[in-house]
Design a protein around this motif. Structure first.
Motif, PDB file in Angstrom:
ATOM      1  N   GLY A 195       0.803  -1.302  -0.020  1.00 22.64           N
ATOM      2  CA  GLY A 195       0.018  -0.144  -0.085  1.00 22.64           C
ATOM      3  C   GLY A 195       0.798   1.315  -0.010  1.00 22.64           C
ATOM      4  N   TYR A 196       2.020   1.406   0.842  1.00 27.25           N
ATOM      5  CA  TYR A 196       2.774   2.533   0.741  1.00 27.25           C
ATOM      6  C   TYR A 196       3.415   2.619  -0.512  1.00 27.25           C
ATOM      7  CZ  TYR A 196       7.070   5.319   1.754  1.00 27.25           C
ATOM      8  OH  TYR A 196       7.869   6.185   1.629  1.00 27.25           O
ATOM      9  N   ARG A 197       3.928   1.528  -1.112  1.00 25.36           N
ATOM     10  CA  ARG A 197       4.279   1.832  -2.609  1.00 25.36           C
ATOM     11  C   ARG A 197       3.194   2.282  -3.622  1.00 25.36           C
ATOM     12  NH1 ARG A 197       9.101  -2.177  -4.652  1.00 25.36           N
ATOM     13  NH2 ARG A 197      10.133  -2.205  -2.647  1.00 25.36           N
ATOM     14  N   VAL A 198       1.929   1.885  -3.507  1.00 19.57           N
ATOM     15  CA  VAL A 198       0.917   2.451  -4.422  1.00 19.57           C
ATOM     16  C   VAL A 198       0.699   3.676  -4.117  1.00 19.57           C
ATOM     17  CG1 VAL A 198      -1.492   2.079  -5.096  1.00 19.57           C
ATOM     18  CG2 VAL A 198      -0.159   0.204  -4.876  1.00 19.57           C
ATOM     19  N   LEU A 241       1.196   7.323  -6.541  1.00 13.52           N
ATOM     20  CA  LEU A 241       0.235   8.325  -6.971  1.00 13.52           C
ATOM     21  C   LEU A 241       0.339   9.471  -6.478  1.00 13.52           C
ATOM     22  CD1 LEU A 241      -2.667   5.797  -6.210  1.00 13.52           C
ATOM     23  CD2 LEU A 241      -1.827   6.489  -8.572  1.00 13.52           C
ATOM     24  N   GLY A 242       1.129   9.582  -5.602  1.00  9.55           N
ATOM     25  CA  GLY A 242       1.294  11.153  -4.921  1.00  9.55           C
ATOM     26  C   GLY A 242       1.862  12.145  -5.739  1.00  9.55           C
ATOM     27  N   ASP A 243       1.454  13.557  -5.420  1.00 12.21           N
ATOM     28  CA  ASP A 243       1.920  14.563  -6.240  1.00 12.21           C
ATOM     29  C   ASP A 243       3.315  15.056  -6.046  1.00 12.21           C
ATOM     30  OD1 ASP A 243      -0.348  15.047  -7.091  1.00 12.21           O
ATOM     31  OD2 ASP A 243      -0.984  16.407  -5.468  1.00 12.21           O
TER      32      ASP A 243
END
Length: 161
Positions: free
Chosen positions: A22-25, A29-31
Motif C-alpha cells: 500500500g505504501y508503494r502504491v 500516486l502522490g504529487d
C-alpha cells in the motif's frame, strides 16, 4: 496453543506485507515533480541502407531433390527378371448355406449347456456344440448366432426373426 501463536505471527506478517504494498502504491500516486526524460538523439542513417550486400556463403547442393521436381538418375538394372504369374488362384466353390436357418437356443440351467435350434431343410434339429446333423456341425453356440461347419467351410448363421 502453538496453533494460536503461529496464526498470530502469520497475521502480523500479512499486515506488514500489505502495508508495504500500500505504501508503494500511494507513493506512486502522490504529487511529485516529474523527472525530466532525455529525448533520444536523432541519428540519420546512411542513404545506401537498401544496397545489395554480397553473399559470403556458398551452399553445397549435393543432396537429392526434396520436392521430387527433378527425376532421380536411373541406374541400369543388373538383376535378372523372373516371370511372375499374376493369375488368381483357383477358389473352391462356395458352399450354399441357404438351407440352414438359426431359430434360437435353449439353455439348461442345471447342466449349463446350450442347445441350438437349427432349421435344416425345413426340419428342426436341436444340437449341442460338437454335434452334427445332415453334414452341418455346430462349432459354437451364441445367443444371436451359431458357428457351423459345412463341407469344410466355417460360417456364422445369424438368428432369423
Amino acid at each position: 496453543m502453538k496453533k494460536k501463536r503461529t496464526n498470530l505471527l502469520l497475521g502480523i506478517a500479512v499486515i506488514i506485507i500489505w502495508a508495504g504494498a500500500g505504501y508503494r502504491v500511494l507513493s506512486a500516486l502522490g504529487d511529485q515533480e516529474e523527472l525530466p526524460v532525455a529525448a533520444p538523439s536523432m541519428v540519420k542513417s546512411p542513404a545506401d541502407d537498401f544496397a545489395a550486400v554480397t553473399d559470403t556463403v556458398q551452399l553445397r547442393a549435393n543432396y537429392r531433390d526434396p520436392f521430387g521436381v527433378t527425376p532421380p538418375s536411373v541406374k541400369p538394372d543388373t538383376l535378372s527378371h523372373k516371370r511372375v504369374d499374376r493369375r488368381m488362384p483357383a477358389q473352391r466353390p462356395q458352399a450354399d448355406m441357404g438351407f440352414v436357418k438359426y431359430a434360437g437356443y435353449i439353455a439348461n440351467p442345471v447342466s449349463k449347456r446350450t442347445l441350438s435350434m437349427l432349421l435344416i431343410n425345413g426340419k428342426t434339429m436341436m444340437l449341442n456344440e460338437g454335434e452334427s446333423a445332415e453334414g452341418i456341425k455346430v462349432l459354437k453356440n451364441m445367443r444371436d448366432s451359431v458357428k457351423v461347419a459345412y463341407q469344410g467351410r466355417v460360417r456364422f448363421i445369424v438368428k432369423s426373426s
